[in-house]
Design a protein around this motif. Sequence first.
Motif, PDB file in Angstrom:
ATOM      1  N   SER A 164     -67.660 -40.358 -63.772  1.00  0.00           N
ATOM      2  CA  SER A 164     -66.337 -40.910 -63.483  1.00  0.00           C
ATOM      3  C   SER A 164     -66.454 -42.102 -62.535  1.00  0.00           C
ATOM      4  CB  SER A 164     -65.459 -39.836 -62.854  1.00  0.00           C
ATOM      5  OG  SER A 164     -64.221 -40.381 -62.440  1.00  0.00           O
ATOM      6  N   SER A 197     -64.366 -43.390 -60.536  1.00  0.00           N
ATOM      7  CA  SER A 197     -63.712 -43.161 -59.244  1.00  0.00           C
ATOM      8  C   SER A 197     -64.552 -42.316 -58.301  1.00  0.00           C
ATOM      9  CB  SER A 197     -62.354 -42.487 -59.464  1.00  0.00           C
ATOM     10  OG  SER A 197     -62.531 -41.204 -60.061  1.00  0.00           O
ATOM     11  N   TYR A 211     -64.530 -29.995 -59.458  1.00  0.00           N
ATOM     12  CA  TYR A 211     -64.178 -29.773 -60.855  1.00  0.00           C
ATOM     13  C   TYR A 211     -63.720 -28.331 -61.100  1.00  0.00           C
ATOM     14  CZ  TYR A 211     -65.899 -34.328 -62.363  1.00  0.00           C
ATOM     15  OH  TYR A 211     -66.073 -35.674 -62.557  1.00  0.00           O
TER      16      TYR A 211
END
Length: 400
Positions: free
Chosen positions: A147, A149, A235
């Motif tokens: 990702s 970010s 996550y």
Amino acid sequence: MDKRSKIALYIIGAVIVLMMIAEVTKPKAINWRDSYSAADKIPLGCYILFNELNTFSEGKVLTSERSIYEYLKDIDTTTSKSLVFINNYISLDSEESKAIMDFAEKGNTVFMSGNYFYGNVIDSLNVAIERQYTNLYKKASNHNFTSPSLQKNNRLFKDVIENSHFSSVDTLKTTVLGTVTTKNEDDVDETHPNYIKVNVGEKGGQFLLHTNPFAFTNYHLMADKEDYAATVLSYLPKQQIIWDNNYKSGRKVVTSPLRYILQNRALKWAFYISMFSLILFVVFRGKRTQRIIPVINKLENATVDFTKTIGELYYQHGDFKNIIEKKIQYFLEFVRRNYYLDTNQLNQNFIDKLAVKSSNSKEDSKALVDYLVFLKYKTNHTEQELIELNKKIEHFTKHT
């Protein structure tokens, strides 16, 4: 107690005191064994992580101290939960694999971080792991997130690391969340997935599989890697966490009181000092109080003397037949008592069993038995036959 004994005791006491002082004051060696246990504060323990898991858990963190198959049978499944496994290897049998798969298919999350995965559950997810044997332990490796970010939380692991990655995944059900980059033998970067998500069931269940359990140890969490570990765990859905504390390399297993004593530093030294003091007491006390042990003469065997006298009497009268009969009777009684054989029929079957049980050859056994049969059915006997019988019996019993 005389003067020399007192001096010896003072010297021994001083040595013990010096040993204790040296043991207490010496620097404690760092324990680098794999542990991953929630209670261990050693470099490769998970004490820090376990105490920070409340950040990621909805409610109190639950702890499993037994087989996951047994634990999941008793767990409340009305609300979704996350099951966390962290160890250098994770090995599950068929029952445990089925229990975990059923748990995930009900909409729960299973997080596993390890260098090796064994069991049917891994095969069911269609993933394979490869360990990079050329990049062991202190070979640097970059652990990155896919990702954009999360790139700020990428970390370089320079030491205390084993590099493993997923060599194949099921692309239809799998999402790559992170990668590991290492240099091969030609100094070229190689990048492979090392953190994946695999969806299972129809209720939103998932497996989060990660191949760097070292990232969650006390050593790396105190070495600027806490953001990486926190991002990996981010996550996990915001739900109650179950921490596995059973499938650990550092799981405490105490099988005896003595082993428990020897594992505890203070108890170990107390045990050693007690044993040493007890030995000293026995040595010095025994020297002062032990009395002279009187010599007890061996009892004479009157039966042997009586037998010799009777034998000489028969021999002087030349009654060889009587002596031979008694020697044969005595020998057969010896066979019955020691080898538990029936001596009524001295046939070939008797010879074979006698040879086996007495450790004599069949030839020697047959020669002796044949000679016994010959003498039993003979009317008159000579001195030479008596001597020959005695030689054969002595030769036979010498090899038993």
